[in-house]
Scaffold this motif. Sequence first.
Motif, PDB file in Angstrom:
ATOM      1  N   UNK A   1       2.548 -31.916  39.465  1.00 23.45           N
ATOM      2  CA  UNK A   1       1.649 -32.141  38.332  1.00 23.45           C
ATOM      3  C   UNK A   1       1.241 -33.614  38.375  1.00 23.45           C
ATOM      4  N   UNK A   2      -0.040 -33.922  38.466  1.00 24.00           N
ATOM      5  CA  UNK A   2      -0.495 -35.307  38.577  1.00 24.00           C
ATOM      6  C   UNK A   2      -0.069 -36.208  37.410  1.00 24.00           C
ATOM      7  N   UNK A   3       0.351 -35.615  36.307  1.00 24.75           N
ATOM      8  CA  UNK A   3       0.791 -36.417  35.160  1.00 24.75           C
ATOM      9  C   UNK A   3       2.257 -36.811  35.255  1.00 24.75           C
ATOM     10  N   UNK A   4       2.951 -36.359  36.306  1.00 21.90           N
ATOM     11  CA  UNK A   4       4.373 -36.639  36.454  1.00 21.90           C
ATOM     12  C   UNK A   4       4.668 -37.310  37.792  1.00 21.90           C
ATOM     13  N   UNK A   5       5.924 -37.612  37.993  1.00 23.34           N
ATOM     14  CA  UNK A   5       6.394 -38.146  39.277  1.00 23.34           C
ATOM     15  C   UNK A   5       7.318 -37.158  39.970  1.00 23.34           C
ATOM     16  N   UNK A   6       7.117 -35.872  39.712  1.00 27.58           N
ATOM     17  CA  UNK A   6       7.923 -34.832  40.338  1.00 27.58           C
ATOM     18  C   UNK A   6       7.301 -34.480  41.693  1.00 27.58           C
ATOM     19  N   UNK A   7       7.891 -35.042  42.754  1.00 25.81           N
ATOM     20  CA  UNK A   7       7.369 -34.787  44.092  1.00 25.81           C
ATOM     21  C   UNK A   7       7.778 -33.400  44.554  1.00 25.81           C
ATOM     22  N   UNK A   8       6.850 -32.684  45.168  1.00 27.78           N
ATOM     23  CA  UNK A   8       7.088 -31.308  45.599  1.00 27.78           C
ATOM     24  C   UNK A   8       8.108 -31.205  46.722  1.00 27.78           C
ATOM     25  N   UNK A   9       8.016 -32.071  47.709  1.00 25.84           N
ATOM     26  CA  UNK A   9       8.859 -31.969  48.894  1.00 25.84           C
ATOM     27  C   UNK A   9       9.363 -33.359  49.261  1.00 25.84           C
ATOM     28  N   UNK A  10      10.602 -33.655  48.889  1.00 26.81           N
ATOM     29  CA  UNK A  10      11.148 -34.988  49.140  1.00 26.81           C
ATOM     30  C   UNK A  10      11.229 -35.316  50.625  1.00 26.81           C
ATOM     31  N   UNK A  11      11.314 -34.303  51.462  1.00 22.86           N
ATOM     32  CA  UNK A  11      11.370 -34.567  52.902  1.00 22.86           C
ATOM     33  C   UNK A  11      10.008 -34.995  53.447  1.00 22.86           C
TER      34      UNK A  11
END
Length: 70
Positions: free
Chosen positions: A11-21
């Motif tokens: 979600x562009x409003x957050x800093x939750x990255x989809x794939x840390x690798x």
Amino acid sequence: MHLVMGGRVSDPRTLEFEDLSAIEFVGVFPDYKSAEKAWRAAAQRTVDDAEMKYVVVHLHRLLDPEANQG
């Protein structure tokens, strides 16, 4: 010391990255000015992709948390 990194977020409003690798580490910089320059260059490359986000992490604040109390 500042780290510039980025990647695809859920979600562009957050800093939750989809794939840390898949995080792109742009680099570590000695001061905010140089980190900001690198951040701008990285963000500009993906300006049309709203799900790509780059950030500046203030590593010096993590390394010396007591210095940030005030």
